[in-house]
Scaffold this motif. Sequence first.
Motif, PDB file in Angstrom:
ATOM      1  N   LEU A 184       0.829  -1.207   0.000  1.00  0.00           N
ATOM      2  CA  LEU A 184       0.000   0.000   0.000  1.00  0.00           C
ATOM      3  C   LEU A 184       0.866   1.261   0.000  1.00  0.00           C
ATOM      4  O   LEU A 184       0.520   2.257  -0.657  1.00  0.00           O
ATOM      5  N   GLN A 185       1.976   1.213   0.701  1.00  0.00           N
ATOM      6  CA  GLN A 185       2.885   2.364   0.731  1.00  0.00           C
ATOM      7  C   GLN A 185       3.399   2.668  -0.682  1.00  0.00           C
ATOM      8  O   GLN A 185       3.427   3.830  -1.102  1.00  0.00           O
ATOM      9  N   VAL A 186       3.789   1.623  -1.408  1.00  0.00           N
ATOM     10  CA  VAL A 186       4.292   1.800  -2.776  1.00  0.00           C
ATOM     11  C   VAL A 186       3.176   2.298  -3.697  1.00  0.00           C
ATOM     12  O   VAL A 186       3.391   3.193  -4.528  1.00  0.00           O
ATOM     13  N   ILE A 187       1.970   1.736  -3.542  1.00  0.00           N
ATOM     14  CA  ILE A 187       0.835   2.186  -4.358  1.00  0.00           C
ATOM     15  C   ILE A 187       0.598   3.680  -4.140  1.00  0.00           C
ATOM     16  O   ILE A 187       0.376   4.444  -5.091  1.00  0.00           O
ATOM     17  N   GLY A 188       0.671   4.099  -2.867  1.00  0.00           N
ATOM     18  CA  GLY A 188       0.496   5.515  -2.553  1.00  0.00           C
ATOM     19  C   GLY A 188       1.601   6.375  -3.140  1.00  0.00           C
ATOM     20  O   GLY A 188       1.345   7.455  -3.692  1.00  0.00           O
ATOM     21  N   GLU A 189       2.832   5.898  -3.051  1.00  0.00           N
ATOM     22  CA  GLU A 189       3.973   6.667  -3.576  1.00  0.00           C
ATOM     23  C   GLU A 189       3.879   6.854  -5.092  1.00  0.00           C
ATOM     24  O   GLU A 189       4.264   7.902  -5.616  1.00  0.00           O
ATOM     25  N   TYR A 190       3.379   5.849  -5.778  1.00  0.00           N
ATOM     26  CA  TYR A 190       3.237   5.942  -7.240  1.00  0.00           C
ATOM     27  C   TYR A 190       1.897   6.549  -7.659  1.00  0.00           C
ATOM     28  O   TYR A 190       1.594   6.636  -8.839  1.00  0.00           O
ATOM     29  N   GLU A 191       1.125   6.969  -6.669  1.00  0.00           N
ATOM     30  CA  GLU A 191      -0.167   7.644  -6.894  1.00  0.00           C
ATOM     31  C   GLU A 191      -1.113   6.809  -7.745  1.00  0.00           C
ATOM     32  O   GLU A 191      -1.849   7.332  -8.588  1.00  0.00           O
ATOM     33  N   LYS A 192      -1.085   5.497  -7.513  1.00  0.00           N
ATOM     34  CA  LYS A 192      -2.031   4.612  -8.189  1.00  0.00           C
ATOM     35  C   LYS A 192      -3.319   4.520  -7.361  1.00  0.00           C
ATOM     36  O   LYS A 192      -3.351   4.894  -6.190  1.00  0.00           O
ATOM     37  N   VAL A 193      -4.340   4.022  -7.992  1.00  0.00           N
ATOM     38  CA  VAL A 193      -5.662   3.929  -7.376  1.00  0.00           C
ATOM     39  C   VAL A 193      -6.031   2.460  -7.240  1.00  0.00           C
ATOM     40  O   VAL A 193      -5.724   1.648  -8.115  1.00  0.00           O
ATOM     41  N   ILE A 194      -6.658   2.096  -6.127  1.00  0.00           N
ATOM     42  CA  ILE A 194      -7.187   0.736  -5.990  1.00  0.00           C
ATOM     43  C   ILE A 194      -8.706   0.781  -6.160  1.00  0.00           C
ATOM     44  O   ILE A 194      -9.337   1.814  -5.917  1.00  0.00           O
ATOM     45  N   GLU A 195      -9.262  -0.326  -6.586  1.00  0.00           N
ATOM     46  CA  GLU A 195     -10.711  -0.366  -6.755  1.00  0.00           C
ATOM     47  C   GLU A 195     -11.378  -1.048  -5.577  1.00  0.00           C
ATOM     48  O   GLU A 195     -10.811  -1.957  -4.973  1.00  0.00           O
ATOM     49  N   ILE A 196     -12.571  -0.583  -5.262  1.00  0.00           N
ATOM     50  CA  ILE A 196     -13.460  -1.365  -4.410  1.00  0.00           C
ATOM     51  C   ILE A 196     -14.319  -2.149  -5.398  1.00  0.00           C
ATOM     52  O   ILE A 196     -15.061  -1.592  -6.201  1.00  0.00           O
TER      53      ILE A 196
END
Length: 269
Positions: A184-196
């Motif tokens: 999650l930290q890496v996803i946040g750093e790369y400004e990616k989005v997760i889906e619900i």
Amino acid sequence: MTKFDLHTHNQMCGHAIGTIEDYVKAAIEKELKMIGISDHAPYFHSEEDHPKPGITMAKSHFNRYVNEVLRLKEEYADQIEVLLGIESDFFPQHSTVYKQFLDEYPFDYLIGSVHFVDEISIFRKGRWEGLSNEEKVKTKERYYHLIEQSASSDMFDILGHIDAMKGFYPEFSNIQVEAIDKTLQVIGEYEKVIEINTSGKTKDCGGWYPADEILERALYFNVGVTFGSDAHDPDRVGDEFEEVQKRLKEIGFKELHYFRNREKYSVSI
């Protein structure tokens, strides 16, 4: 609230029902403002045109898929915004090949999903049988390492169903690993989005992907969220959008994201 659904399939992948137009019409009927078409990308790394019928579309059908979505985008422009997406598997060893193919087309967004760990489908029901606790932990860690790599590859806008490995093995959620926070930290750093993704309700685990505790950690790491039904039947388009919106608000999220021409936009919850 702008109601939309960015994750839908159709009969081209071989395991969904209904044409692309059926999903567009269903979205109009349900008063969505945007409908994203995101069927399973072909296995571009394979020498065969269609190595896994019933899982993805054939490489030779890919142009037809894109052209049909673009046609519907134009035809229904006065009723709904149709977005051109794709759900692509992430195979790190083949990422260059996938990027070359996908970069050639005018996608609004790309969903990157991990469907295989150790070359076994995450949904294969028997894959956990006989594994020790240590092996289960290592399997889960490898799953999240792949998701982390998919984020840092910078190929995708949205990361699909990030705990879907629990689909036919609900106990997956109880396997304790530290890898989720790192991912999650890496996803946040790369400004990616997760889906619900509300298709978890169609599997043994019930509920959505990801679990609330993962969403709470995602908020902590400034990870953006979007909505996708992962509909394989037009009847499920927009399924539980309002419930997801309500839950996200309770957790503390302020907005949902969508994409147009690979640019990220947000709407308040």
